[in-house]
Design a protein around this motif. Sequence first.
Motif, PDB file in Angstrom:
ATOM      1  N   ILE A   1       0.826  -1.358  -0.145  1.00  0.00           N
ATOM      2  CA  ILE A   1      -0.070  -0.032  -0.108  1.00  0.00           C
ATOM      3  C   ILE A   1       0.746   1.204   0.033  1.00  0.00           C
ATOM      4  CG2 ILE A   1      -1.735   1.711   1.104  1.00  0.00           C
ATOM      5  CD1 ILE A   1      -2.789  -1.037   2.684  1.00  0.00           C
ATOM      6  N   LEU A   2       0.939   2.072  -1.033  1.00  0.00           N
ATOM      7  CA  LEU A   2       1.669   3.677  -0.900  1.00  0.00           C
ATOM      8  C   LEU A   2       0.725   4.100  -1.045  1.00  0.00           C
ATOM      9  CD1 LEU A   2       2.885   2.659  -4.494  1.00  0.00           C
ATOM     10  CD2 LEU A   2       4.138   2.258  -2.631  1.00  0.00           C
ATOM     11  N   GLN A   3       1.226   5.692  -0.410  1.00  0.00           N
ATOM     12  CA  GLN A   3       0.396   6.639   0.767  1.00  0.00           C
ATOM     13  C   GLN A   3       0.960   7.917  -0.268  1.00  0.00           C
ATOM     14  OE1 GLN A   3       0.760   7.083   4.653  1.00  0.00           O
ATOM     15  NE2 GLN A   3      -1.227   7.594   4.521  1.00  0.00           N
ATOM     16  N   LYS A   4       0.199   8.860  -0.510  1.00  0.00           N
ATOM     17  CA  LYS A   4       0.808  10.945  -0.584  1.00  0.00           C
ATOM     18  C   LYS A   4      -0.865  11.029  -0.430  1.00  0.00           C
ATOM     19  CE  LYS A   4      -1.583  10.599  -5.302  1.00  0.00           C
ATOM     20  NZ  LYS A   4      -2.117  11.517  -5.734  1.00  0.00           N
ATOM     21  N   THR A   5       0.111  12.326  -0.090  1.00  0.00           N
ATOM     22  CA  THR A   5      -0.470  13.411   0.144  1.00  0.00           C
ATOM     23  C   THR A   5      -1.421  14.188  -0.920  1.00  0.00           C
ATOM     24  OG1 THR A   5       0.860  15.504   0.225  1.00  0.00           O
ATOM     25  CG2 THR A   5       0.732  14.108   1.864  1.00  0.00           C
ATOM     26  N   ASP A   6      -2.731  15.183  -0.963  1.00  0.00           N
ATOM     27  CA  ASP A   6      -3.102  15.795  -1.214  1.00  0.00           C
ATOM     28  C   ASP A   6      -2.785  16.820  -3.037  1.00  0.00           C
ATOM     29  OD1 ASP A   6      -5.224  14.238  -0.971  1.00  0.00           O
ATOM     30  OD2 ASP A   6      -5.597  15.620   0.187  1.00  0.00           O
ATOM     31  N   GLU A   7      -1.498  17.331  -2.466  1.00  0.00           N
ATOM     32  CA  GLU A   7      -0.704  17.843  -3.266  1.00  0.00           C
ATOM     33  C   GLU A   7      -0.083  16.580  -3.927  1.00  0.00           C
ATOM     34  OE1 GLU A   7      -0.672  18.185   0.100  1.00  0.00           O
ATOM     35  OE2 GLU A   7      -2.491  19.454  -0.425  1.00  0.00           O
ATOM     36  N   ASP A   8       0.781  15.580  -3.507  1.00  0.00           N
ATOM     37  CA  ASP A   8       1.550  15.260  -4.197  1.00  0.00           C
ATOM     38  C   ASP A   8       1.017  14.410  -5.456  1.00  0.00           C
ATOM     39  OD1 ASP A   8       3.731  15.188  -2.020  1.00  0.00           O
ATOM     40  OD2 ASP A   8       2.747  13.704  -1.244  1.00  0.00           O
ATOM     41  N   ASP A   9       2.005  14.619  -6.869  1.00  0.00           N
ATOM     42  CA  ASP A   9       1.068  13.776  -7.610  1.00  0.00           C
ATOM     43  C   ASP A   9       1.897  12.758  -8.160  1.00  0.00           C
ATOM     44  OD1 ASP A   9       0.464  16.303  -8.762  1.00  0.00           O
ATOM     45  OD2 ASP A   9       2.148  17.125  -9.672  1.00  0.00           O
ATOM     46  N   THR A  10       2.749  12.654  -7.208  1.00  0.00           N
ATOM     47  CA  THR A  10       3.018  10.321  -7.259  1.00  0.00           C
ATOM     48  C   THR A  10       3.412  10.129  -5.798  1.00  0.00           C
ATOM     49  OG1 THR A  10       5.401  11.078  -6.704  1.00  0.00           O
ATOM     50  CG2 THR A  10       4.142  11.061  -9.018  1.00  0.00           C
ATOM     51  N   TYR A  11       2.803   8.706  -5.736  1.00  0.00           N
ATOM     52  CA  TYR A  11       3.161   8.390  -3.893  1.00  0.00           C
ATOM     53  C   TYR A  11       4.537   8.496  -3.346  1.00  0.00           C
ATOM     54  CZ  TYR A  11      -1.144   5.613  -5.523  1.00  0.00           C
ATOM     55  OH  TYR A  11      -2.455   5.871  -5.267  1.00  0.00           O
TER      56      TYR A  11
END
Length: 96
Positions: free
Chosen positions: A53-63
Amino acid sequence: MATGNEQGVVGYDSRIKETGTEKPDRRKSPIPTTLLNNPITDYCSKPQKIMFILQKTDEDDTYQTLFYEIKKGLFEVERDSFPETLVKKLVKRDLR
């Protein structure tokens, strides 16, 4: 996206739009919308386990974060199957 097993399948919808636009609202999580009582193999010939499971914030374009791996150290074994640009950006969370 869907998850399932031999008992049934749950489908998720993440196409919630920002108000007044056609742009997907990335702040909203996918919500379960469909329940099928047939096994997942009725819809997918080769179902796969969730291994990472990879995670990113709303602001990030990629994980940016490796949030979970099914077996400790598996990412290091499988890292060659990920794009190098992703591998360079991922930070391992303290996976205990």
